[in-house]
Design a protein around this motif. Structure first.
Motif, PDB file in Angstrom:
ATOM      1  N   THR A  74       0.847  -1.262  -0.014  1.00 30.90           N
ATOM      2  CA  THR A  74      -0.030   0.026   0.069  1.00 30.90           C
ATOM      3  C   THR A  74       0.975   1.348  -0.097  1.00 30.90           C
ATOM      4  O   THR A  74       0.685   2.109  -0.556  1.00 30.90           O
ATOM      5  CB  THR A  74      -0.853   0.069   1.190  1.00 30.90           C
ATOM      6  OG1 THR A  74      -1.484  -1.163   1.276  1.00 30.90           O
ATOM      7  CG2 THR A  74      -2.123   0.978   1.164  1.00 30.90           C
ATOM      8  N   HIS A  75       1.914   1.096   0.723  1.00 29.92           N
ATOM      9  CA  HIS A  75       2.692   2.504   1.121  1.00 29.92           C
ATOM     10  C   HIS A  75       3.391   2.875  -0.286  1.00 29.92           C
ATOM     11  O   HIS A  75       3.540   4.035  -0.436  1.00 29.92           O
ATOM     12  CB  HIS A  75       3.464   2.582   2.393  1.00 29.92           C
ATOM     13  CG  HIS A  75       4.771   1.683   2.078  1.00 29.92           C
ATOM     14  ND1 HIS A  75       4.404   0.258   2.674  1.00 29.92           N
ATOM     15  CD2 HIS A  75       5.893   1.751   1.746  1.00 29.92           C
ATOM     16  CE1 HIS A  75       5.603  -0.323   2.537  1.00 29.92           C
ATOM     17  NE2 HIS A  75       6.352   0.575   2.037  1.00 29.92           N
ATOM     18  N   ILE A  76       3.603   1.892  -0.915  1.00 29.94           N
ATOM     19  CA  ILE A  76       4.300   2.112  -2.276  1.00 29.94           C
ATOM     20  C   ILE A  76       3.544   2.401  -3.303  1.00 29.94           C
ATOM     21  O   ILE A  76       3.703   3.628  -3.913  1.00 29.94           O
ATOM     22  CB  ILE A  76       5.251   0.907  -2.594  1.00 29.94           C
ATOM     23  CG1 ILE A  76       6.365   0.370  -1.609  1.00 29.94           C
ATOM     24  CG2 ILE A  76       5.971   1.042  -3.648  1.00 29.94           C
ATOM     25  CD1 ILE A  76       7.292   1.405  -1.082  1.00 29.94           C
ATOM     26  N   MET A  84       1.081  14.459  -6.307  1.00 28.65           N
ATOM     27  CA  MET A  84       1.496  15.430  -5.224  1.00 28.65           C
ATOM     28  C   MET A  84       0.713  14.719  -4.062  1.00 28.65           C
ATOM     29  O   MET A  84      -0.302  14.088  -4.054  1.00 28.65           O
ATOM     30  CB  MET A  84       0.850  16.583  -5.469  1.00 28.65           C
ATOM     31  CG  MET A  84       0.819  17.444  -4.057  1.00 28.65           C
ATOM     32  SD  MET A  84      -0.049  19.136  -4.461  1.00 28.65           S
ATOM     33  CE  MET A  84       1.228  19.889  -5.362  1.00 28.65           C
ATOM     34  N   ILE A  85       1.781  14.640  -2.837  1.00 32.25           N
ATOM     35  CA  ILE A  85       0.960  14.243  -1.540  1.00 32.25           C
ATOM     36  C   ILE A  85       0.884  15.564  -0.853  1.00 32.25           C
ATOM     37  O   ILE A  85       1.790  16.645  -0.623  1.00 32.25           O
ATOM     38  CB  ILE A  85       2.173  13.571  -0.876  1.00 32.25           C
ATOM     39  CG1 ILE A  85       2.332  12.151  -1.575  1.00 32.25           C
ATOM     40  CG2 ILE A  85       1.636  13.185   0.457  1.00 32.25           C
ATOM     41  CD1 ILE A  85       3.338  11.244  -1.087  1.00 32.25           C
ATOM     42  N   LEU A 107       0.872   6.713   6.913  1.00 35.25           N
ATOM     43  CA  LEU A 107       1.045   7.934   6.198  1.00 35.25           C
ATOM     44  C   LEU A 107       2.583   8.223   6.349  1.00 35.25           C
ATOM     45  O   LEU A 107       2.989   8.770   5.321  1.00 35.25           O
ATOM     46  CB  LEU A 107       0.123   9.173   6.935  1.00 35.25           C
ATOM     47  CG  LEU A 107       0.129  10.354   6.044  1.00 35.25           C
ATOM     48  CD1 LEU A 107      -0.209  10.258   4.657  1.00 35.25           C
ATOM     49  CD2 LEU A 107      -0.595  11.449   6.768  1.00 35.25           C
ATOM     50  N   SER A 108       3.289   8.310   7.436  1.00 33.60           N
ATOM     51  CA  SER A 108       4.672   8.520   7.403  1.00 33.60           C
ATOM     52  C   SER A 108       5.422   7.471   6.582  1.00 33.60           C
ATOM     53  O   SER A 108       6.530   7.897   6.094  1.00 33.60           O
ATOM     54  CB  SER A 108       5.175   8.539   8.906  1.00 33.60           C
ATOM     55  OG  SER A 108       4.811   7.158   9.560  1.00 33.60           O
ATOM     56  N   THR A 109       5.105   6.366   6.467  1.00 32.82           N
ATOM     57  CA  THR A 109       5.765   5.357   5.530  1.00 32.82           C
ATOM     58  C   THR A 109       5.514   5.643   3.909  1.00 32.82           C
ATOM     59  O   THR A 109       6.413   5.851   3.269  1.00 32.82           O
ATOM     60  CB  THR A 109       5.291   3.913   5.696  1.00 32.82           C
ATOM     61  OG1 THR A 109       5.406   3.747   7.028  1.00 32.82           O
ATOM     62  CG2 THR A 109       6.292   3.050   5.043  1.00 32.82           C
ATOM     63  N   ILE A 110       4.399   6.217   3.783  1.00 31.19           N
ATOM     64  CA  ILE A 110       4.019   6.881   2.373  1.00 31.19           C
ATOM     65  C   ILE A 110       5.116   8.065   2.097  1.00 31.19           C
ATOM     66  O   ILE A 110       5.579   8.232   1.213  1.00 31.19           O
ATOM     67  CB  ILE A 110       2.630   7.238   2.183  1.00 31.19           C
ATOM     68  CG1 ILE A 110       1.615   6.165   2.092  1.00 31.19           C
ATOM     69  CG2 ILE A 110       2.463   8.153   1.040  1.00 31.19           C
ATOM     70  CD1 ILE A 110       0.184   6.401   2.194  1.00 31.19           C
ATOM     71  N   LEU A 111       5.277   8.874   3.075  1.00 33.79           N
ATOM     72  CA  LEU A 111       6.067  10.061   2.846  1.00 33.79           C
ATOM     73  C   LEU A 111       7.466   9.496   2.831  1.00 33.79           C
ATOM     74  O   LEU A 111       8.373  10.214   2.140  1.00 33.79           O
ATOM     75  CB  LEU A 111       5.927  11.053   4.144  1.00 33.79           C
ATOM     76  CG  LEU A 111       4.684  11.758   4.166  1.00 33.79           C
ATOM     77  CD1 LEU A 111       4.473  12.408   5.695  1.00 33.79           C
ATOM     78  CD2 LEU A 111       4.522  12.898   3.153  1.00 33.79           C
ATOM     79  N   ALA A 113       8.417   6.938   1.259  1.00 35.12           N
ATOM     80  CA  ALA A 113       8.671   6.280  -0.111  1.00 35.12           C
ATOM     81  C   ALA A 113       8.289   7.232  -1.292  1.00 35.12           C
ATOM     82  O   ALA A 113       8.373   6.912  -2.144  1.00 35.12           O
ATOM     83  CB  ALA A 113       7.618   5.036  -0.041  1.00 35.12           C
ATOM     84  N   ALA A 114       7.984   8.609  -0.796  1.00 33.03           N
ATOM     85  CA  ALA A 114       7.349   9.577  -1.868  1.00 33.03           C
ATOM     86  C   ALA A 114       8.316   9.829  -2.965  1.00 33.03           C
ATOM     87  O   ALA A 114       9.477   9.960  -2.625  1.00 33.03           O
ATOM     88  CB  ALA A 114       6.903  10.784  -1.231  1.00 33.03           C
ATOM     89  N   ASN A 115       8.000   9.976  -4.170  1.00 35.49           N
ATOM     90  CA  ASN A 115       8.868  10.445  -5.190  1.00 35.49           C
ATOM     91  C   ASN A 115       7.914  11.483  -6.046  1.00 35.49           C
ATOM     92  O   ASN A 115       8.233  11.503  -7.212  1.00 35.49           O
ATOM     93  CB  ASN A 115       9.311   9.276  -6.022  1.00 35.49           C
ATOM     94  CG  ASN A 115       8.137   8.378  -6.826  1.00 35.49           C
ATOM     95  OD1 ASN A 115       7.061   8.744  -6.469  1.00 35.49           O
ATOM     96  ND2 ASN A 115       8.367   7.480  -7.518  1.00 35.49           N
ATOM     97  N   CYS A 116       7.173  12.070  -5.413  1.00 43.84           N
ATOM     98  CA  CYS A 116       6.508  13.193  -6.050  1.00 43.84           C
ATOM     99  C   CYS A 116       6.652  14.523  -5.151  1.00 43.84           C
ATOM    100  O   CYS A 116       6.993  14.340  -3.969  1.00 43.84           O
ATOM    101  CB  CYS A 116       4.796  12.932  -6.323  1.00 43.84           C
ATOM    102  SG  CYS A 116       4.128  12.687  -4.795  1.00 43.84           S
ATOM    103  N   PRO A 117       6.266  15.687  -5.426  1.00 44.61           N
ATOM    104  CA  PRO A 117       6.096  16.852  -4.693  1.00 44.61           C
ATOM    105  C   PRO A 117       5.291  16.673  -3.513  1.00 44.61           C
ATOM    106  O   PRO A 117       4.215  15.906  -3.482  1.00 44.61           O
ATOM    107  CB  PRO A 117       5.472  17.917  -5.441  1.00 44.61           C
ATOM    108  CG  PRO A 117       5.707  17.520  -6.822  1.00 44.61           C
ATOM    109  CD  PRO A 117       5.564  16.007  -6.938  1.00 44.61           C
ATOM    110  N   VAL A 118       5.717  16.971  -2.312  1.00 46.27           N
ATOM    111  CA  VAL A 118       5.174  16.958  -1.222  1.00 46.27           C
ATOM    112  C   VAL A 118       4.802  18.407  -0.397  1.00 46.27           C
ATOM    113  O   VAL A 118       5.627  19.197  -0.335  1.00 46.27           O
ATOM    114  CB  VAL A 118       5.927  16.197  -0.142  1.00 46.27           C
ATOM    115  CG1 VAL A 118       5.260  16.179   1.326  1.00 46.27           C
ATOM    116  CG2 VAL A 118       6.382  14.690  -0.497  1.00 46.27           C
ATOM    117  N   MET A 119       3.495  18.657  -0.242  1.00 46.58           N
ATOM    118  CA  MET A 119       2.985  20.198   0.480  1.00 46.58           C
ATOM    119  C   MET A 119       2.637  19.930   1.815  1.00 46.58           C
ATOM    120  O   MET A 119       1.843  19.177   2.191  1.00 46.58           O
ATOM    121  CB  MET A 119       2.264  20.598  -0.402  1.00 46.58           C
ATOM    122  CG  MET A 119       2.797  21.380  -1.594  1.00 46.58           C
ATOM    123  SD  MET A 119       1.343  21.939  -2.802  1.00 46.58           S
ATOM    124  CE  MET A 119       0.486  22.832  -1.586  1.00 46.58           C
TER     125      MET A 119
END
Ligand SMILES: Cc1cc2nc3c(=O)[nH]c(=O)nc-3n(C[C@H](O)[C@H](O)[C@H](O)COP(=O)(O)O)c2cc1C
Length: 401
Positions: A74-76, A84-85, A107-111, A113-119
């Motif tokens: 899921t998180h990946i 965008m996150i 949610l912290s694991t999604i962050l 693994a994030a490879n898109c802009p984060v706001m």
């Protein structure tokens, strides 16, 4: 509908301000965004996941180890599928977790693994926001490219007045629109990027190459694609996966890279030569493996200077080169800019601990032939890629492509 076709992962954390996120979600959906909401356990104490589920028309994942989520991790996949996150509200806790690389819930694991802009739109009491640790966490996230909207000053849930109020949904929305739509500014442009090292064989088992990982070139290709450009990437051997949606040609030697560049050159509006080609190759390649113990003298000959060849064939294209130097960075880059008749050169000091080969960050100075020189601090290569493309667009001007 300003966000049509944009996929946003909306992360909601445990703050009273989560009630405003209900309206934010409505507005994002009205603007055509495809939104999936992910909540923390604490957020679900403030607002029912059902509210977000109904408005987004999607289940709201909360738990990391929920077997109902299907077989994908899921998180990946959640992070990978987003343009965008957006974390609103962002608690001091979640900001701190992302800044420290802590991944202990969904949610912290999604962050992580994030490879898109984060706001992030922080919300917290003034004391928390003024806490030096929170300030430090925000500052280190900014340095890696996370955008912060707010917080604002005003009345807080505690009854006090001060800084810490989450920005209003309309402001967050307009920030998201700017960030996501600014990325179509390369539409209609064809960008030819070279990336990675090249290899020159000595014998069937050995070669001459260099330390280039390809990360900078791949970041440029990905950024140009995200901004709507058509990307042709000619890549030497790397361990990286090419960004999706681009035309990637894999080559091994400098000669192969040269041939591929020349084959595709006419299509390009912009040529960005981020590859670190092998400047020399053995005069002869041994057909059999050279035995250990023998003393070997390699006779090397210069490979084709691709940049100089492009210059001769140059028509309307904007040509961007790179100068990886260990000393006299600006001076050497200026000489290269002139001698190769480039439009722009990106100079990086590869002796800097956070810049150059194999690193995820880079620190560059962009010099142009019109006399402009802009130095940037250490940034993720994805951010550096966007800054380089900004310079390219500025110099192409409207209708120039
Ligand atoms: C009524 C109440 C309001 C809260 N408001 C905030 C807030 O605005 N900002 C914040 O950072 N923490 C706030 N907290 C504390 C967080 O909920 C707490 O740190 C929690 O662990 C955050 O978890 P999360 O980041 O996983 O959502 C509040 C707690 C309570 C009980």
């Amino acid at each position: 509908m300003k966000l049509s076709g944009k996929r946003i992962l909306l992360g909601v954390t445990g703050s009273i301000a989560a009630y405003k996120t209900v309206y934010l979600l409505r507005r994002l959906v009205e603007e055509g965004a495809d939104v999936i909401v992910v909540m923390t356990v604490a957020a679900a104490k403030f607002i029912s996941p059902l509210t977000f589920q109904v408005l987004s028309k999607k289940p709201v994942p909360i738990e990391m180890f929920d077997l109902n989520q299907g077989s994908e991790i899921t998180h990946i996949y959640l992070g990978r599928n987003a343009d965008m996150i957006l974390i609103a509200p962002a608690t001091a806790n979640m900001i701190g977790k992302m800044a420290s690389g802590i991944c202990d819930d969904l949610l912290s694991t999604i962050l992580g693994a994030a490879n898109c802009p984060v706001m992030m739109a922080p919300a917290m009491d003034s004391e928390m926001y003024e806490n030096p640790v929170v300030r430090r966490n925000i500052s280190s996230l900014r340095q890696i490219g996370v955008d912060f909207i707010g917080p604002q000053s005003g009345s807080l849930a505690s009854g006090a007045t001060g800084i810490g109020r989450m920005s209003e949904p309309e402001e967050i929305l307009s920030f998201a629109v700017d960030k996501l739509t600014a990325h179509n500014d390369m539409e209609g442009k064809v960008i030819l990027v070279t990336a990675g090292p090249t290899r020159e064989s000595i014998d069937p088992a050995r070669y001459i190459s260099n330390m280039s990982s390809g990360k900078m070139g791949y970041a440029i290709a990905g950024a140009a694609r995200k901004r709507g450009g058509k990307v042709i990437m000619i890549s030497g051997p790397t361990a990286l996966t090419p960004p999706s949606g681009i035309d990637c040609i894999h080559v091994t030697t400098t000669e192969e890279m040269y041939t591929s560049v020349m084959n595709r050159l006419a299509e390009a509006d912009v040529v960005i030569m981020a590859a670190a080609v092998s400047d020399f190759r053995p005069v002869e390649k041994s057909d059999t493996k050279i035995k250990k113990g023998e003393s070997v003298t390699l006779n090397l000959v210069k490979t084709t200077d691709i940049l100089s060849e492009i210059q001769r064939k140059k028509g309307r294209q904007l040509i961007v080169g790179f100068a990886a130097e260990t000393e006299d960075l600006i001076e050497n880059a200026r000489v290269k800019l002139k001698s190769k008749h480039l439009d722009l050169i990106v100079a990086n000091d590869i002796s800097h601990p956070e810049a150059g080969f194999e690193k995820d960050t880079n620190m560059v100075t962009v010099i142009d032939k019109w006399g402009g020189i802009t130095g940037y601090p250490v940034m993720p290569k994805s951010e550096v890629a966007d800054r380089i493309l900004d310079h390219v667009l500025k110099r192409m001007g409207p209708g120039n492509g």
